[in-house]
Design an enzyme around this catalytic site. Sequence first.
Site, short mmCIF file in Angstrom:
data_model
loop_
_atom_site.label_atom_id
_atom_site.label_comp_id
_atom_site.label_asym_id
_atom_site.label_seq_id
_atom_site.Cartn_x
_atom_site.Cartn_y
_atom_site.Cartn_z
N PRO A 48 0.82 -1.22 0.00
CA PRO A 48 0.00 0.00 0.00
C PRO A 48 0.85 1.26 0.00
O PRO A 48 1.80 1.39 0.78
CB PRO A 48 -0.81 -0.14 1.29
CG PRO A 48 -0.95 -1.61 1.48
CD PRO A 48 0.36 -2.19 1.00
N CYS A 49 0.50 2.19 -0.90
CA CYS A 49 1.34 3.37 -1.12
C CYS A 49 0.97 4.55 -0.23
O CYS A 49 1.71 5.53 -0.17
CB CYS A 49 1.26 3.79 -2.59
SG CYS A 49 -0.38 4.35 -3.11
N GLN A 50 -0.17 4.49 0.46
CA GLN A 50 -0.64 5.66 1.19
C GLN A 50 0.37 6.23 2.18
O GLN A 50 0.50 7.45 2.31
CB GLN A 50 -1.97 5.36 1.91
CG GLN A 50 -3.16 5.20 1.00
CD GLN A 50 -3.25 3.81 0.38
OE1 GLN A 50 -2.39 2.96 0.60
NE2 GLN A 50 -4.30 3.57 -0.38
N PHE A 87 3.40 6.52 1.86
CA PHE A 87 4.53 7.14 1.16
C PHE A 87 4.10 8.21 0.17
O PHE A 87 4.94 8.82 -0.49
CB PHE A 87 5.31 6.05 0.40
CG PHE A 87 5.61 4.84 1.23
CD1 PHE A 87 6.40 4.94 2.36
CD2 PHE A 87 5.09 3.60 0.91
CE1 PHE A 87 6.68 3.83 3.14
CE2 PHE A 87 5.36 2.48 1.67
CZ PHE A 87 6.15 2.60 2.80
N SER A 88 2.79 8.44 0.03
CA SER A 88 2.31 9.33 -1.02
C SER A 88 2.57 10.79 -0.67
O SER A 88 2.74 11.17 0.48
CB SER A 88 0.80 9.14 -1.23
OG SER A 88 0.09 9.60 -0.10
#
Length: 391
Positions: free
Chosen positions: A108-110, A112-113
């Site tokens: 999940p990228c959240q 690091f966004s």
Amino acid sequence: MLLDPESDASSAVANGGVSTVVPRRVTRMPVIDLFAGAGGLSIGATDAGCEVRACVELDAVACRTLRANRTYHGAVLEADVAAITGLDLREAARLAPGDPLIVVGGAPCQPFSKAAYWTEEGEESRYRRARAAGISMERPAAPTEARPDARRTLVEEFWRLIFESNADGFVFENVPSIKHPRNRPVLDGFRHAAEAVGYEVTQVTANAAEYGVAQTRERVFLLGAKHGKPTAPAPTHTLKGEVGRKPVVTAGEALEDFDRPQFFEPEELIIGRWAEHLRTVPPGSNYKAHTAWAGHPNPSFVTETRFWNFLLKLSPDRPSWTIAASPGPWTGPFHWANRRLRTVEMAALQGFPEGYDLIGGRRDKVRQLGNAVPPPLARHMVEAVLAIVDR
């Protein structure tokens, strides 16, 4: 070259009294997809000539999407990656301990966004409100310390499963801001752990539009293999006119088949406070069309007081901007025909195959598509690892 796992490794053929070893028919490289979501990496791996044996995904709706398109995804494990082992993966994929394997996935990228930079203390929001009100305020610096988020450790779980499953190669994907100083230790930690046990790793920052996707979506990949260093795949399309590459695919080209009544979605209609403003934004522009900076006679906004994708409208002559997983009501990109994009159009802009069955309501579909890896981009990355592993 892989041998058929359901046959003997070879067969003896009589040749003038001499027994000649002839390989059985070849099979496709097995792949396991972690954090599979809507299945973009699996589709890319399939298009690269691999066989996706199993997918792991925690979200129940996304699992229904994977099962509805089983040709691309094999067995679907609705599970938390932290609760499974490498042995579990091989058993689900029907692989013996020594069988070749590539593991793909994007944690999940959240955490690091870029959006996470400005949602922790609200400083950026306060700065923008002050500027709009004509109040002088120094712009805050981006945070340098990582906010605690349990999802950050999922990158470690991804690496653990690569190691435990004894994969021959891997493809890891995430947002470019994972390279930000406060996130970099996570990326570097993964890479160093892989290199410490013998994987050779190539880091690639790729723009999907340069690989045939009608969207300027940038992502970071780590490509790893045990017996050689993967070569970063060369772009096939050009944003800047490079000789020898194809022109990028435009939004107009990708969406030309979907502006028909049978694809209508009630949620595409625009009503409310900024509907008229959106209608008068030129294709390829955003809220800045209504500022003094753009020469508007009665400006409604001041430049740099809204996020760039506020009232953002596609141009049919250029690729789309990144499709968001959780857009606000006035967050673009919007269609140049002054409506929200249809979900089939979002799928086309992501490069999903026509007829791919996305399950759930509109919000579920948008979330799945916005979080997905564009399949054509995924294919190029998997091919780079496959070239080392299957030789």
